[in-house]
Motif scaffolding. Structure first.
Motif, PDB file in Angstrom:
ATOM      1  N   VAL A  27      -1.844  -2.431 -11.619  1.00 20.50           N
ATOM      2  CA  VAL A  27      -2.031  -2.324 -10.082  1.00 20.50           C
ATOM      3  C   VAL A  27      -1.367  -1.056  -9.623  1.00 20.50           C
ATOM      4  CG1 VAL A  27      -0.927  -3.418  -8.092  1.00 20.50           C
ATOM      5  CG2 VAL A  27      -1.825  -4.878 -10.109  1.00 20.50           C
ATOM      6  N   ALA A  28      -0.158  -0.645 -10.227  1.00 23.55           N
ATOM      7  CA  ALA A  28       0.414   0.745  -9.763  1.00 23.55           C
ATOM      8  C   ALA A  28      -0.471   1.908  -9.969  1.00 23.55           C
ATOM      9  CB  ALA A  28       1.786   0.697 -10.470  1.00 23.55           C
ATOM     10  N   GLY A  29      -1.153   1.831 -10.932  1.00 25.53           N
ATOM     11  CA  GLY A  29      -2.422   2.969 -11.172  1.00 25.53           C
ATOM     12  C   GLY A  29      -3.252   2.985 -10.119  1.00 25.53           C
ATOM     13  N   ARG A  30      -3.747   1.703  -9.753  1.00 28.09           N
ATOM     14  CA  ARG A  30      -4.621   1.687  -8.933  1.00 28.09           C
ATOM     15  C   ARG A  30      -4.314   2.111  -7.346  1.00 28.09           C
ATOM     16  NH1 ARG A  30      -6.880  -3.713  -8.550  1.00 28.09           N
ATOM     17  NH2 ARG A  30      -5.597  -4.178 -10.271  1.00 28.09           N
ATOM     18  N   VAL A  31      -2.780   1.526  -7.050  1.00 30.71           N
ATOM     19  CA  VAL A  31      -2.314   1.844  -5.671  1.00 30.71           C
ATOM     20  C   VAL A  31      -2.106   3.498  -5.560  1.00 30.71           C
ATOM     21  CG1 VAL A  31      -0.053   1.775  -4.609  1.00 30.71           C
ATOM     22  CG2 VAL A  31      -0.975  -0.318  -5.631  1.00 30.71           C
ATOM     23  N   VAL A  32      -1.639   4.118  -6.716  1.00 30.98           N
ATOM     24  CA  VAL A  32      -1.209   5.456  -6.710  1.00 30.98           C
ATOM     25  C   VAL A  32      -2.661   6.373  -6.529  1.00 30.98           C
ATOM     26  CG1 VAL A  32      -0.743   7.465  -8.133  1.00 30.98           C
ATOM     27  CG2 VAL A  32       0.767   5.274  -8.205  1.00 30.98           C
ATOM     28  N   GLU A  33      -3.582   5.960  -7.020  1.00 29.07           N
ATOM     29  CA  GLU A  33      -5.053   6.449  -6.998  1.00 29.07           C
ATOM     30  C   GLU A  33      -5.569   6.459  -5.714  1.00 29.07           C
ATOM     31  OE1 GLU A  33      -9.431   5.447  -8.450  1.00 29.07           O
ATOM     32  OE2 GLU A  33      -7.726   5.289 -10.141  1.00 29.07           O
TER      33      GLU A  33
END
Length: 147
Positions: A27-33
Motif C-alpha cells: 500500500v505504501a508503494g502505491r501511495v508514494v507512486e
C-alpha cells in the motif's frame, strides 16, 4: 480510506487513497507512486499493524513518523528498515491534552467526524456491534443507547 464504505473525501485532505490490500508495504508503494513522493511527516492513528507498516514505508528517509493510535500490545516492527532510513519516531498518548484542540477542529468544520461513522446499532444489538468491530469491519461503530 477503505473504498468498501464509499465515503466522500474528508474535509481538508490533500490526498485520499482507497486501500484494497492489508500489505502495508504494498500500500505504501502505491501511495508514494500516486502522491509523487514520500511523506516528510507521517501520523498513524489506527495502531493496526499493516497501517503502521504503510506509514513507515511511506515516510521519506530522514522523515518523521508519529504513532498516535494503539492496537495490539506487540506487533512486528521493521526496525532495521527504520534505522537504515533514519526515520525519527515519536509516540503520543492520544488522549492527553488533545480534547480542546480536537473539539475546536470539529466545531469549526475543519474535520467532519460524521464521515467516519460506518455503522450504527441500537442498544439491543450491542453484541452485533462489538462482533462487527472485533472482526475489523467498519471504521467507527456506534451504539445508540437511547434506542
Amino acid at each position: 480510506i477503505n473504498a468498501e464504505y464509499g465515503w466522500v473525501e474528508p474535509a481538508n485532505t490533500d490526498h485520499v487513497h482507497h486501500v484494497t490490500s492489508r500489505d502495508g508495504r504494498e500500500v505504501a508503494g502505491r501511495v508514494v507512486e500516486e502522491w509523487g513522493g514520500f511523506s516528510d511527516l507521517t501520523i498513524e492513528c489506527t495502531g493496526v499493524e499493516s497501517s503502521v507498516h504503510c506509514g513507515l514505508w511511506a515516510t521519506k528517509p530522514g522523515g518523521s513518523y508519529v504513532q498516535v493510535g494503539y492496537g495490539k500490545a506487540e506487533i512486528y516492527f521493521p526496525i532495521v528498515a527504520v534505522g537504515i532510513r533514519e526515520i525519527d519516531i515519536y509516540g503520543i498518548f492520544r488522549y492527553a491534552n488533545c480534547y480542546p484542540a480536537a473539539l475546536k477542529l470539529v466545531e469549526s468544520g475543519a474535520v467532519n467526524v460524521k464521515k467516519l461513522i460506518t455503522h450504527r446499532f441500537p442498544l439491543a444489538e450491542a453484541v452485533k456491534a462489538f462482533e462487527l468491530t472485533k472482526a475489523g469491519t467498519g471504521v467507527k461503530v456506534l451504539i445508540d443507547c437511547d434506542k
